[in-house]
Design an enzyme around this catalytic site. Sequence first.
Site, PDB file in Angstrom:
ATOM      1  N   LYS A  45       0.837  -1.204   0.000  1.00 58.72           N
ATOM      2  CA  LYS A  45       0.000   0.000   0.000  1.00 58.72           C
ATOM      3  C   LYS A  45       0.876   1.260   0.000  1.00 58.72           C
ATOM      4  O   LYS A  45       2.074   1.200   0.303  1.00 58.72           O
ATOM      5  CB  LYS A  45      -0.903  -0.014   1.229  1.00 58.72           C
ATOM      6  CG  LYS A  45      -0.141   0.022   2.559  1.00 58.72           C
ATOM      7  CD  LYS A  45      -1.048  -0.287   3.739  1.00 58.72           C
ATOM      8  CE  LYS A  45      -0.261  -0.255   5.043  1.00 58.72           C
ATOM      9  NZ  LYS A  45      -1.061  -0.765   6.168  1.00 58.72           N
ATOM     10  N   TYR A  61      14.301  30.143   8.782  1.00 62.05           N
ATOM     11  CA  TYR A  61      13.132  30.857   9.301  1.00 62.05           C
ATOM     12  C   TYR A  61      13.104  30.850  10.833  1.00 62.05           C
ATOM     13  O   TYR A  61      13.309  29.814  11.466  1.00 62.05           O
ATOM     14  CB  TYR A  61      11.848  30.198   8.818  1.00 62.05           C
ATOM     15  CG  TYR A  61      11.573  30.377   7.340  1.00 62.05           C
ATOM     16  CD1 TYR A  61      11.548  31.635   6.757  1.00 62.05           C
ATOM     17  CD2 TYR A  61      11.318  29.274   6.548  1.00 62.05           C
ATOM     18  CE1 TYR A  61      11.274  31.790   5.399  1.00 62.05           C
ATOM     19  CE2 TYR A  61      11.036  29.405   5.197  1.00 62.05           C
ATOM     20  CZ  TYR A  61      11.022  30.674   4.632  1.00 62.05           C
ATOM     21  OH  TYR A  61      10.752  30.812   3.298  1.00 62.05           O
TER      22      TYR A  61
END
Length: 376
Positions: free
Chosen positions: A33, A265
């Site tokens: 999956k 940042y």
Amino acid sequence: MRACAEVDLSAIRTNVARLSEVAGGAAMMVVVKADGYGHGMSEVARAARATGASWLGAAVLEEAIGLRAGGDTGRILTWLAVPGESYDEALGNDIDVTASARWQLADIVSSARRVRRRARLQLKVDTGLARNGASVDEWPLLLAAAADAQNRGEAVVTGVWSHFACADEPDHPANDSQEQNFRSALADVRAAGLDPEVTHLANSAGTLLRPSARFDLVRCGIAVYGLSPAPRTATAAELGLRPAMTLRTRLAAVRQVPAGQGVSYGWTHETPRPSSLGLVPVGYGDGIPRHASNRAHVQIGGVRTPVVGQVCMDQIVVDLGAVDARPGDEVVVFGAGDLGEPTAQDWADAAGTISYEIVSRLGGRIARRFVGQDGQ
Ligand SMILES: *Cc1c(COP(=O)(O)O)cnc(C)c1O
């Protein structure tokens, strides 16, 4: 190439072989999956089949259909759908589908009538995960409805299964109680006159750490990709597994900054001394977890260098320390770990998550390259 996830298909094969050996007589389902946990669904599927996986596991119908479209002809189980979703294509492609409730069985049966196929049906019982699977109240009703569908020739019950909540903690009491509940659910199955081909409970952790839970079939995901399903109990190496994915990129820039320079940042890192900073061109937009800001490491020139400052959308900054690195030099973000590079587990630890999330979230801007047996 800016950034590339290199997938070693030989490692996938070795891991599948190792898990099959551990599983003893139980058959092997390789769970592919989420694009093979980020490793490439079809390529992993082919490597798994070549190593004797008699089943593939897919969460949703379109993944299972995608496996068929890729040429897979073996048994495939799928287990997640919403009410009203069409099973026509799945049944037409001989995919085993799962019902956890009567409404789901009704959807499957109406597709079976439409496509004039006998649905290969597996029944899922909730033994304690409380996610899906039939509840204690629903279970006898689901069994009766499935037996009716089988008697009418609309379905054949091929399997009965459940899923562990705490298999990564072998001593957790949930494991004993779930296994007990599963055995009692299997007694109900026989009492309902059903005789499924396979019964299965174990994921990777159950397969490796709980021999009593192996039943006829084991469903292995993360361990196939070479990552430990229970890192607090045993490392991948201790379990005989080899991580298959190496995430490589190259330094986009190198700059010298003075002491006291705020980095990235928010200036969450300040250089303690004059520093050489490397710019690594992958970020959370590629699936690199922002929670690993100021905590994770990458490997450059054979040396582990720390991520400094916040992980940005497209880039991270590392403190190169004494490494004499140049723009264009290779950066190993994570890999198998045997050359000193960080692993996906190290990134998971840095980000406060699990290795599953590190590999399966790698985004669309990361190229993929296959090496090893079957690779280019
Ligand atoms: C994802 C999944 C697995 C595989 O789990 P791992 O911990 O990766 O081995 C097995 N069974 C089901 C139902 C799953 O959803």
